[in-house]
Motif scaffolding. Structure first.
Motif, PDB file in Angstrom:
ATOM      1  N   VAL A   1       0.851  -1.188   0.000  1.00  0.00           N
ATOM      2  CA  VAL A   1       0.000   0.000   0.000  1.00  0.00           C
ATOM      3  C   VAL A   1       0.888   1.240   0.000  1.00  0.00           C
ATOM      4  CG1 VAL A   1      -1.876  -1.186   1.181  1.00  0.00           C
ATOM      5  CG2 VAL A   1      -0.136  -0.003   2.501  1.00  0.00           C
ATOM      6  N   PRO A   2       0.339   2.392  -0.439  1.00  0.00           N
ATOM      7  CA  PRO A   2       1.125   3.633  -0.382  1.00  0.00           C
ATOM      8  C   PRO A   2       1.506   3.983   1.050  1.00  0.00           C
ATOM      9  CG  PRO A   2      -0.767   3.890  -1.841  1.00  0.00           C
ATOM     10  CD  PRO A   2      -0.949   2.585  -1.129  1.00  0.00           C
ATOM     11  N   LEU A   3       2.622   4.656   1.191  1.00  0.00           N
ATOM     12  CA  LEU A   3       3.126   5.014   2.514  1.00  0.00           C
ATOM     13  C   LEU A   3       2.171   5.968   3.232  1.00  0.00           C
ATOM     14  CD1 LEU A   3       5.413   4.839   4.562  1.00  0.00           C
ATOM     15  CD2 LEU A   3       6.539   6.731   3.375  1.00  0.00           C
ATOM     16  N   ARG A   4       1.410   6.764   2.453  1.00  0.00           N
ATOM     17  CA  ARG A   4       0.492   7.706   3.101  1.00  0.00           C
ATOM     18  C   ARG A   4      -0.568   6.955   3.920  1.00  0.00           C
ATOM     19  NH1 ARG A   4      -1.234   7.997  -2.322  1.00  0.00           N
ATOM     20  NH2 ARG A   4       0.087   9.800  -2.659  1.00  0.00           N
ATOM     21  N   GLU A   5      -1.004   5.763   3.433  1.00  0.00           N
ATOM     22  CA  GLU A   5      -1.966   4.976   4.204  1.00  0.00           C
ATOM     23  C   GLU A   5      -1.330   4.397   5.462  1.00  0.00           C
ATOM     24  OE1 GLU A   5      -4.286   3.492   0.153  1.00  0.00           O
ATOM     25  OE2 GLU A   5      -4.041   2.133   1.845  1.00  0.00           O
ATOM     26  N   ILE A   6      -0.067   4.048   5.369  1.00  0.00           N
ATOM     27  CA  ILE A   6       0.618   3.512   6.541  1.00  0.00           C
ATOM     28  C   ILE A   6       0.753   4.598   7.610  1.00  0.00           C
ATOM     29  CG2 ILE A   6       2.787   2.535   7.357  1.00  0.00           C
ATOM     30  CD1 ILE A   6       1.167   0.615   5.706  1.00  0.00           C
ATOM     31  N   THR A   7       1.175   5.818   7.179  1.00  0.00           N
ATOM     32  CA  THR A   7       1.332   6.904   8.153  1.00  0.00           C
ATOM     33  C   THR A   7      -0.015   7.320   8.751  1.00  0.00           C
ATOM     34  OG1 THR A   7       1.267   8.491   6.304  1.00  0.00           O
ATOM     35  CG2 THR A   7       3.434   7.752   7.061  1.00  0.00           C
TER      36      THR A   7
ATOM     37  N   VAL B   1       4.703   0.189   0.294  1.00  0.00           N
ATOM     38  CA  VAL B   1       5.398  -0.551   1.349  1.00  0.00           C
ATOM     39  C   VAL B   1       4.439  -1.603   1.897  1.00  0.00           C
ATOM     40  CG1 VAL B   1       6.917   1.367   1.961  1.00  0.00           C
ATOM     41  CG2 VAL B   1       4.698   1.172   3.056  1.00  0.00           C
ATOM     42  N   PRO B   2       4.936  -2.635   2.591  1.00  0.00           N
ATOM     43  CA  PRO B   2       4.055  -3.669   3.150  1.00  0.00           C
ATOM     44  C   PRO B   2       3.180  -3.107   4.261  1.00  0.00           C
ATOM     45  CG  PRO B   2       6.334  -4.441   3.005  1.00  0.00           C
ATOM     46  CD  PRO B   2       6.356  -2.978   2.748  1.00  0.00           C
ATOM     47  N   LYS B   3       2.013  -3.714   4.406  1.00  0.00           N
ATOM     48  CA  LYS B   3       1.114  -3.316   5.482  1.00  0.00           C
ATOM     49  C   LYS B   3       1.730  -3.629   6.845  1.00  0.00           C
ATOM     50  CE  LYS B   3      -3.541  -3.409   3.528  1.00  0.00           C
ATOM     51  NZ  LYS B   3      -4.875  -4.013   3.657  1.00  0.00           N
ATOM     52  N   LEU B   4       1.299  -2.864   7.840  1.00  0.00           N
ATOM     53  CA  LEU B   4       1.697  -3.084   9.233  1.00  0.00           C
ATOM     54  C   LEU B   4       3.212  -3.096   9.402  1.00  0.00           C
ATOM     55  CD1 LEU B   4      -0.859  -5.890  10.150  1.00  0.00           C
ATOM     56  CD2 LEU B   4      -1.126  -3.434  10.397  1.00  0.00           C
ATOM     57  N   LEU B   5       3.923  -2.265   8.613  1.00  0.00           N
ATOM     58  CA  LEU B   5       5.371  -2.229   8.714  1.00  0.00           C
ATOM     59  C   LEU B   5       5.840  -1.209   9.740  1.00  0.00           C
ATOM     60  CD1 LEU B   5       8.046  -3.277   7.514  1.00  0.00           C
ATOM     61  CD2 LEU B   5       7.973  -1.354   5.929  1.00  0.00           C
ATOM     62  N   VAL B   6       5.129  -0.080   9.846  1.00  0.00           N
ATOM     63  CA  VAL B   6       5.579   1.007  10.715  1.00  0.00           C
ATOM     64  C   VAL B   6       4.899   0.966  12.079  1.00  0.00           C
ATOM     65  CG1 VAL B   6       5.921   3.505  10.839  1.00  0.00           C
ATOM     66  CG2 VAL B   6       5.932   2.375   8.633  1.00  0.00           C
ATOM     67  N   GLN B   7       3.705   0.348  12.150  1.00  0.00           N
ATOM     68  CA  GLN B   7       2.954   0.349  13.409  1.00  0.00           C
ATOM     69  C   GLN B   7       3.725  -0.286  14.572  1.00  0.00           C
ATOM     70  OE1 GLN B   7      -1.104  -0.914  13.082  1.00  0.00           O
ATOM     71  NE2 GLN B   7      -1.199  -1.556  15.224  1.00  0.00           N
ATOM     72  N   PRO B   8       4.452  -1.403  14.369  1.00  0.00           N
ATOM     73  CA  PRO B   8       5.227  -1.951  15.498  1.00  0.00           C
ATOM     74  C   PRO B   8       6.276  -0.987  16.028  1.00  0.00           C
ATOM     75  CG  PRO B   8       4.974  -3.601  13.786  1.00  0.00           C
ATOM     76  CD  PRO B   8       4.452  -2.333  13.218  1.00  0.00           C
ATOM     77  N   LEU B   9       6.811  -0.101  15.164  1.00  0.00           N
ATOM     78  CA  LEU B   9       7.790   0.867  15.647  1.00  0.00           C
ATOM     79  C   LEU B   9       7.133   1.867  16.590  1.00  0.00           C
ATOM     80  CD1 LEU B   9       9.677   1.619  12.300  1.00  0.00           C
ATOM     81  CD2 LEU B   9       9.938  -0.301  13.872  1.00  0.00           C
ATOM     82  N   ALA B  10       5.914   2.323  16.209  1.00  0.00           N
ATOM     83  CA  ALA B  10       5.192   3.237  17.093  1.00  0.00           C
ATOM     84  C   ALA B  10       4.806   2.552  18.396  1.00  0.00           C
ATOM     85  CB  ALA B  10       3.949   3.779  16.378  1.00  0.00           C
ATOM     86  N   GLU B  11       4.376   1.259  18.311  1.00  0.00           N
ATOM     87  CA  GLU B  11       4.042   0.521  19.530  1.00  0.00           C
ATOM     88  C   GLU B  11       5.258   0.413  20.452  1.00  0.00           C
ATOM     89  OE1 GLU B  11       0.788  -2.445  17.389  1.00  0.00           O
ATOM     90  OE2 GLU B  11       2.392  -3.253  18.612  1.00  0.00           O
ATOM     91  N   ASN B  12       6.412   0.201  19.873  1.00  0.00           N
ATOM     92  CA  ASN B  12       7.631   0.094  20.680  1.00  0.00           C
ATOM     93  C   ASN B  12       7.907   1.401  21.427  1.00  0.00           C
ATOM     94  OD1 ASN B  12      10.259  -1.457  21.252  1.00  0.00           O
ATOM     95  ND2 ASN B  12      10.991   0.498  20.469  1.00  0.00           N
ATOM     96  N   SER B  13       7.680   2.560  20.749  1.00  0.00           N
ATOM     97  CA  SER B  13       7.900   3.846  21.407  1.00  0.00           C
ATOM     98  C   SER B  13       6.921   4.052  22.561  1.00  0.00           C
ATOM     99  CB  SER B  13       7.766   4.984  20.391  1.00  0.00           C
ATOM    100  OG  SER B  13       8.784   4.915  19.420  1.00  0.00           O
ATOM    101  N   VAL B  14       5.683   3.584  22.376  1.00  0.00           N
ATOM    102  CA  VAL B  14       4.688   3.745  23.435  1.00  0.00           C
ATOM    103  C   VAL B  14       4.978   2.822  24.608  1.00  0.00           C
ATOM    104  CG1 VAL B  14       2.247   3.507  23.996  1.00  0.00           C
ATOM    105  CG2 VAL B  14       2.922   4.564  21.842  1.00  0.00           C
ATOM    106  N   VAL B  15       5.233   1.539  24.295  1.00  0.00           N
ATOM    107  CA  VAL B  15       5.397   0.544  25.359  1.00  0.00           C
ATOM    108  C   VAL B  15       6.691   0.767  26.122  1.00  0.00           C
ATOM    109  CG1 VAL B  15       5.692  -1.922  25.808  1.00  0.00           C
ATOM    110  CG2 VAL B  15       3.980  -1.144  24.169  1.00  0.00           C
ATOM    111  N   HIS B  16       7.817   0.985  25.386  1.00  0.00           N
ATOM    112  CA  HIS B  16       9.112   1.104  26.041  1.00  0.00           C
ATOM    113  C   HIS B  16       9.525   2.549  26.292  1.00  0.00           C
ATOM    114  CE1 HIS B  16       9.917  -3.185  25.538  1.00  0.00           C
ATOM    115  NE2 HIS B  16       9.420  -3.077  24.310  1.00  0.00           N
ATOM    116  N   GLY B  17       8.727   3.500  25.814  1.00  0.00           N
ATOM    117  CA  GLY B  17       9.072   4.893  26.037  1.00  0.00           C
ATOM    118  C   GLY B  17       8.106   5.584  26.971  1.00  0.00           C
TER     119      GLY B  17
END
Length: 569
Positions: free
Chosen positions: A430-436, A469-485
């Motif tokens: 999917v386009p990166l705009r949908e991921i963001t 880009v592949p789906k659900l590629l960036v969301q785990p990075l944001a989850e990591n910032s929330v959980v560990h930050g």
């Protein structure tokens, strides 16, 4: 005939040995003979070939150098002639010239040399040396306040009777003058010097050791490659070629001299080439060539033996299969017999069957590998959904306990849109705009939960928005910032999402000011360090989908934890 049967077998055996010998000799000659002949030719005629090659190359180069120097001398002579009779220049030599007069003279000089102050220097001096004018800095070698210098140029029969000067000396700003032209004029003299930068051809040479500019009338010379070094007929014996009719000379076995006469002022260009480097290179080529010939001969012999046996042995096996039984020709193991008795036909038949079988197996293995890769990617993506739902449902539970129905409603709304997007084709790009946009909704959910403890900013590159880009590629990075930050920090934490496209490299960064994992810890280390399967799946999905064209890093940058994805487009 039973009595002739032994003779028939003996004849076949001899025929096989003959085929092997002929094949071995043919392959050996074809493989090693060309290298041996080439090496022998270079060994016998190598020096002659080198001298002829250098002679051809340097002859063309000498012509080019001569043309450039002639053109430069004509240009400088034209400049000197034009300035000598120019009223503005003449007026500059008068007694006590005004500042405006000097400015006009300078403008006229600048116009005549076409602004090439880095190539030419123009100097004016009065007869007594009291009035001097220069486009740069007036050199001491033209100081007419010295009686000796003045007599050298202006007295009849002086050493500088020729208007062309070879290597008059250093120029301004650390430059070097290769030659100059001077003209006597009413009340003084004019000098136009040529810097080394004006001669591009001699300066780019690498093969020529010396380029000498010789005045045959004055017996003076200079080396254009090293104009600051003194030169003379005693230092360079090869200069005697100017007194002969030869244009090319080899005075020594390791030296080649080219001569080209210029059209101006009895000048000649002498190019001296040191052949020692070429001969040393030739010896290295011969040595390496000998090693190559020897190695090629050995390798060719080994390969020839193997190839010859590979051809003669099947024929031998076929003949044995045909003659080992008294009942007639027998097929080879696993094959079918050919009633025509054509051994090569039988070999071709078996070969074709083997090729068909191998091709079928290769196709089957490739299909199985492709299906396995797809299954692995789907398994990795499937592991992300429960992880995300678990964290989101925890947030909803917390808001529900607090009785914040508006926050629960907003979270559920964003969660519904996220699930509608995520539960479609998980293999899609999917386009990166949908991921963001998906990440923004996720962070909105967490923002409702953490309120002022969490600050979100986004810096998105519009040029990168349409990249798939592949789906659900960036969301785990944001989850990591929330959980560990955010969850592990008692102070407000800033989370920033950045995308940019530079030199066909897509970069996605999620950084936070939380406590983070500590310096030097990467997600590639292990799950035991607190980084869950989400980030590890990001790394594995990038490896499967992009096959080495993508990189994932998690590191500490000062007070920030940075999760970064780089994808080469």
């Amino acid at each position: 005939n039973p009595q002739q049967f032994p003779f028939t077998l003996l004849s076949m055996a001899r025929s096989i040995r003959s085929i092997f010998s002929r094949l071995l000799l043919s392959y050996s000659l074809v493989g090693a003979l060309p290298f041996a002949v080439a090496w022998l030719v270079i060994f016998v005629w190598g020096n002659t070939l080198v001298v002829r090659y250098v002679q051809t190359v340097e002859s063309a180069f000498a012509e080019e150098v001569a043309r450039e120097i002639d053109a430069t001398i004509r240009q400088v002579s034209r400049i000197a002639a034009a300035l000598t009779g120019d009223p503005a220049v003449l007026e500059a030599l008068r007694e006590r010239p005004a500042e405006q007069v000097e400015l006009k003279a300078y403008q006229r000089i600048f116009q005549e040399i076409q602004g090439s102050l880095s190539l030419f220097e123009v100097h004016l001096t009065s007869t007594d040396g009291t009035r001097r004018f220069s486009s740069t800095e007036f050199p001491r070698r033209y100081d007419f306040s010295s009686q000796q210098i003045r007599d050298s140029f202006l007295s009849p029969g002086g050493s500088s009777a020729s208007p062309l000067l070879l290597a008059p000396g250093p120029g301004a700003e650390g430059s070097q003058i290769v030659f100059g032209v001077w003209r006597s004029m009413p009340g003084g003299a004019l000098f136009v010097d040529v810097r080394t930068q004006a001669l591009q051809t001699p300066l780019r040479t690498r093969a020529t050791s010396r380029i000498l500019l010789v005045n045959r009338q004055q017996f003076r010379s200079m080396n254009l490659l090293q104009p600051h070094d003194p030169t003379g007929f005693s230092e360079y014996p090869e200069l005697r070629i100017v007194f002969t009719d030869r244009m090319v000379e080899q005075p020594q076995p390791d030296m080649l001299v080219h001569r080209r006469d210029l059209a101006a002022e009895n000048l000649s260009v002498i190019l001296t080439t040191d052949l020692t480097t070429y001969f040393a290179t030739l010896r290295q080529v011969l040595l390496y060539g000998l090693i190559l010939v020897g190695g090629t001969s050995v390798i060719t012999l080994i390969i020839s033996v193997r190839i010859s046996r590979s051809i003669s042995r099947p024929i031998h096996n076929v003949i044995e299969a045909m003659t080992s039984s008294t009942q007639g020709p027998q097929p080879l193991p696993g094959g079918e017999s050919d009633d025509s008795g054509d051994e090569m036909q039988q070999l071709t038949c078996h070969y074709n069957r083997m090729v068909q079988t191998i091709a079928s197996l290769i196709t089957r293995v490739r299909e199985e590998e492709q299906l396995l890769r797809i299954a692995e990617r789907r398994a990795l993506q499937a592991q992300i959904q429960p992880h995300f739902l678990y964290n989101t449902l925890g947030s909803i539970k917390s808001m529900a306990k607090l009785g914040d129905s508006a926050a629960v409603s907003a979270i559920v709304t964003d969660l519904g849109r996220i699930l509608r997007f995520s539960l479609s084709d998980t293999e899609a790009m999917v386009p990166l705009r949908e991921i963001t946009d998906l990440v923004a909704r996720y962070l909105n959910i967490q923002k409702i939960r953490f309120q002022e403890r969490m600050q979100v900013t986004m810096d998105l590159d519009p040029e990168a928005a349409s990249i798939l880009v592949p789906k659900l590629l960036v969301q785990p990075l944001a989850e990591n910032s929330v959980v560990h930050g955010v969850e592990k920090s008692a102070v407000p934490v800033a989370i920033k999402l950045t995308t940019c496209l530079t030199d066909n490299v897509l970069q996605i960064r999620v950084e936070d000011t939380g406590p983070g994992p500590g310096r030097g810890v990467a997600v590639a280390s292990s799950e035991d360090q607190g980084f869950g399967i989400g980030l590890i799946n990001v790394r594995e999905r990038l490896k499967l989908i992009y096959d080495g064209r993508a990189q994932f890093d998690l590191f500490r940058d000062g007070e920030r934890t940075v999760a970064q994805i780089r994808i080469v487009q």
